[in-house]
Design an enzyme around this catalytic site. Structure first.
Site, mmCIF file in Angstrom:
data_model
loop_
_atom_site.group_PDB
_atom_site.id
_atom_site.type_symbol
_atom_site.label_atom_id
_atom_site.label_comp_id
_atom_site.label_asym_id
_atom_site.label_seq_id
_atom_site.Cartn_x
_atom_site.Cartn_y
_atom_site.Cartn_z
ATOM 1 N N GLU A 118 21.086 37.418 55.316
ATOM 2 C CA GLU A 118 20.819 35.979 55.467
ATOM 3 C C GLU A 118 20.351 35.353 54.154
ATOM 4 O O GLU A 118 19.725 34.290 54.167
ATOM 5 C CB GLU A 118 19.774 35.726 56.576
ATOM 6 C CG GLU A 118 20.164 36.201 57.952
ATOM 7 C CD GLU A 118 21.321 35.417 58.610
ATOM 8 O OE1 GLU A 118 21.820 34.471 57.986
ATOM 9 O OE2 GLU A 118 21.701 35.793 59.727
ATOM 10 N N HIS A 141 12.698 34.833 60.016
ATOM 11 C CA HIS A 141 13.760 34.745 61.027
ATOM 12 C C HIS A 141 13.645 35.953 61.944
ATOM 13 O O HIS A 141 13.500 37.082 61.472
ATOM 14 C CB HIS A 141 15.140 34.701 60.352
ATOM 15 C CG HIS A 141 16.242 35.096 61.273
ATOM 16 N ND1 HIS A 141 16.508 34.417 62.438
ATOM 17 C CD2 HIS A 141 17.125 36.129 61.233
ATOM 18 C CE1 HIS A 141 17.500 35.008 63.060
ATOM 19 N NE2 HIS A 141 17.903 36.059 62.362
ATOM 20 N N HIS A 143 14.361 37.404 66.466
ATOM 21 C CA HIS A 143 15.223 37.285 67.653
ATOM 22 C C HIS A 143 14.420 37.364 68.960
ATOM 23 O O HIS A 143 14.632 38.279 69.755
ATOM 24 C CB HIS A 143 16.251 38.429 67.668
ATOM 25 C CG HIS A 143 17.144 38.533 66.484
ATOM 26 N ND1 HIS A 143 17.881 39.670 66.189
ATOM 27 C CD2 HIS A 143 17.438 37.644 65.497
ATOM 28 C CE1 HIS A 143 18.591 39.479 65.085
ATOM 29 N NE2 HIS A 143 18.335 38.257 64.636
ATOM 30 N N HIS A 213 21.434 33.359 68.785
ATOM 31 C CA HIS A 213 21.138 34.326 67.734
ATOM 32 C C HIS A 213 19.633 34.589 67.604
ATOM 33 O O HIS A 213 19.182 35.725 67.733
ATOM 34 C CB HIS A 213 21.745 33.809 66.414
ATOM 35 C CG HIS A 213 21.472 34.670 65.221
ATOM 36 N ND1 HIS A 213 22.215 34.616 64.066
ATOM 37 C CD2 HIS A 213 20.526 35.609 64.981
ATOM 38 C CE1 HIS A 213 21.737 35.500 63.202
ATOM 39 N NE2 HIS A 213 20.706 36.104 63.739
HETATM 40 P P1 13P Z 1 19.456 41.759 57.750
HETATM 41 O O1 13P Z 1 19.010 43.151 58.148
HETATM 42 O O2 13P Z 1 20.641 41.812 56.800
HETATM 43 O O3 13P Z 1 18.313 40.948 57.244
HETATM 44 O O4 13P Z 1 20.045 41.052 59.044
HETATM 45 C C1 13P Z 1 19.293 40.919 60.200
HETATM 46 C C2 13P Z 1 19.558 39.635 60.911
HETATM 47 O O5 13P Z 1 18.803 39.322 61.814
HETATM 48 C C3 13P Z 1 20.698 38.772 60.520
HETATM 49 O O6 13P Z 1 20.608 37.527 61.110
HETATM 50 ZN ZN ZN Z 2 19.313 37.477 62.927
#
Ligand code: 13P
Ligand code: ZN
Length: 271
Positions: A118, A141, A143, A213
Site C-alpha cells: 500500500e 490501515h 481489517h 477491504h
Molecule cells: P502489506 O503486507 O503489503 O502491507 O499488505 C497488507 C494489506 O492489508 C494490503 O491492503
Molecule cells: Zn489491507
C-alpha cells in the site's frame, strides 16, 4: 548532514519504533490485522540533507508525485509483515526511507527494505496530510471485521449513510469524528487508484473505509490513529449486536447531536 550508515547504526534507538511496536501489539490483540493484513507509516516532516553516500541506482521511482514530502523521511511497515511479530521486533518489520528532493523517488535507509504494497496510498495520503492537516503524521490501515461487514449493507455503502447511521449510536463518537467517515468504493488493494481516492478524502476525514477491504485512520501518532479506529469499531460492534437482537437502531436524535457538538465547539466540522 546525514549518512545512510548513521541511520543504520542508530535505527534501533529511533523513538518512532515504540509507537509501531505498541500499536502492532494492540492491532494483533484486537484481531483486526489477521495474518499479514494491514500496514502503518509515520512521516517525519523535518527536512534533511543526505550526504552523497547513496548511489543513484538505489533510488526507486514513486508511483505518485509527492512534492510536500520532498527531502523528508518516512517509516513504512514491510510488505507481508505480521503485527504480532512487529510488536516484538519492530526493527525487523519497519523500514525507514528518504524521499528525494524532487518528490518523485525514494530510497531505503534502514530496517526492513520491502515496503508495504500500500505504498501508493501511504505516500499519496501523507502528501495530502502534509499540505492540509500537517499535525497528523501517522497512518494505520487494518481489517476490522465489524467495519468491513458494514460494506455488505448496500444502503450503508457510502460516506454520508455510514456516518449518519453508525456515529449516532454513542454520544461521544460524533465528538471524536464530527467530519464523519470517508468511503472509497471498490479499488484493487495496493493500487494507485485506491491511494489517490483516499488522499482526496483525508483533507476532511480522519477515517476512510475501503469498500469490502478495511479501514484507514490518521492521527498525530499511530496510537492516536488507533483511538479513532476504536471509536468507529465500537459503534459498529454496537450496531451488529443490536441487529443480532432484532433491533435496527435509530440512535441519537439529530437535535441531541447538534446540542452536544455545539457544547464542545465542534458543530462547524459536522457535515
Ligand atoms: P502489506 O503486507 O503489503 O502491507 O499488505 C497488507 C494489506 O492489508 C494490503 O491492503
Ligand atoms: Zn489491507
Amino acid at each position: 548532514m546525514h549518512t545512510r550508515q548513521a541511520f543504520i547504526d542508530n535505527f534501533a534507538d529511533l523513538p518512532e519504533l515504540a509507537d509501531f511496536a505498541n500499536t502492532a501489539h494492540w492491532l494483533s490483540l484486537r484481531g483486526w490485522s489477521e495474518g499479514a493484513g494491514g500496514n502503518m507509516s509515520v512521516r517525519i516532516d523535518r527536512k534533511i540533507t543526505l550526504l552523497r553516500d547513496i548511489p543513484s541506482d538505489d533510488y526507486i521511482q514513486l508511483p505518485v508525485h509527492v512534492p510536500f514530502l520532498a527531502d523528508t523521511l518516512i517509516y513504512l511497515t514491510g510488505s507481508g509483515t505480521r503485527t504480532r511479530e512487529t510488536a516484538l521486533n519492530p526493527t525487523q518489520d519497519v523500514g525507514l526511507y528518504y524521499i528525494a528532493k524532487d518528490g518523485q523517488s525514494y530510497c531505503w535507509l534502514a530496517g526492513n527494505s520491502s515496503p508495504t504494497s500500500e505504498l501508493p496510498a501511504h505516500c499519496a495520503i501523507h502528501n495530502a496530510l502534509a499540505e492540509h492537516r500537517p499535525d497528523d503524521k501517522a497512518i494505520m490501515h487494518t481489517h476490522p471485521a465489524n467495519l468491513i461487514s458494514l460494506c455488505h449493507v448496500p444502503e450503508l455503502a457510502n460516506s454520508k449513510a455510514v456516518s449518519d447511521k453508525i456515529l449516532r449510536l454513542q454520544s461521544e463518537a460524533r465528538l471524536h469524528l464530527p467530519e464523519g467517515i470517508g468511503y472509497v468504493p471498490h479499488q484493487i488493494p495496493g493500487s494507485l487508484e485506491l491511494g489517490l481516492a483516499s488522499a482526496k478524502l483525508v483533507n476532511v476525514h480522519r477515517l476512510v473505509l475501503w469498500h469490502m477491504h478495511g479501514c484507514l485512520a490518521t492521527g498525530t501518532s499511530l496510537a492516536h490513529a488507533f483511538d479513532y479506529m476504536e471509536v468507529f469499531e465500537k459503534c459498529a460492534r454496537m450496531y451488529w449486536t443490536l441487529r443480532a437482537a432484532g433491533i435496527d437502531p435509530v440512535g441519537m436524535k439529530e437535535e441531541d447531536i447538534v446540542k452536544t457538538l455545539t457544547e464542545f465547539g465542534r458543530l462547524d466540522r459536522y457535515t
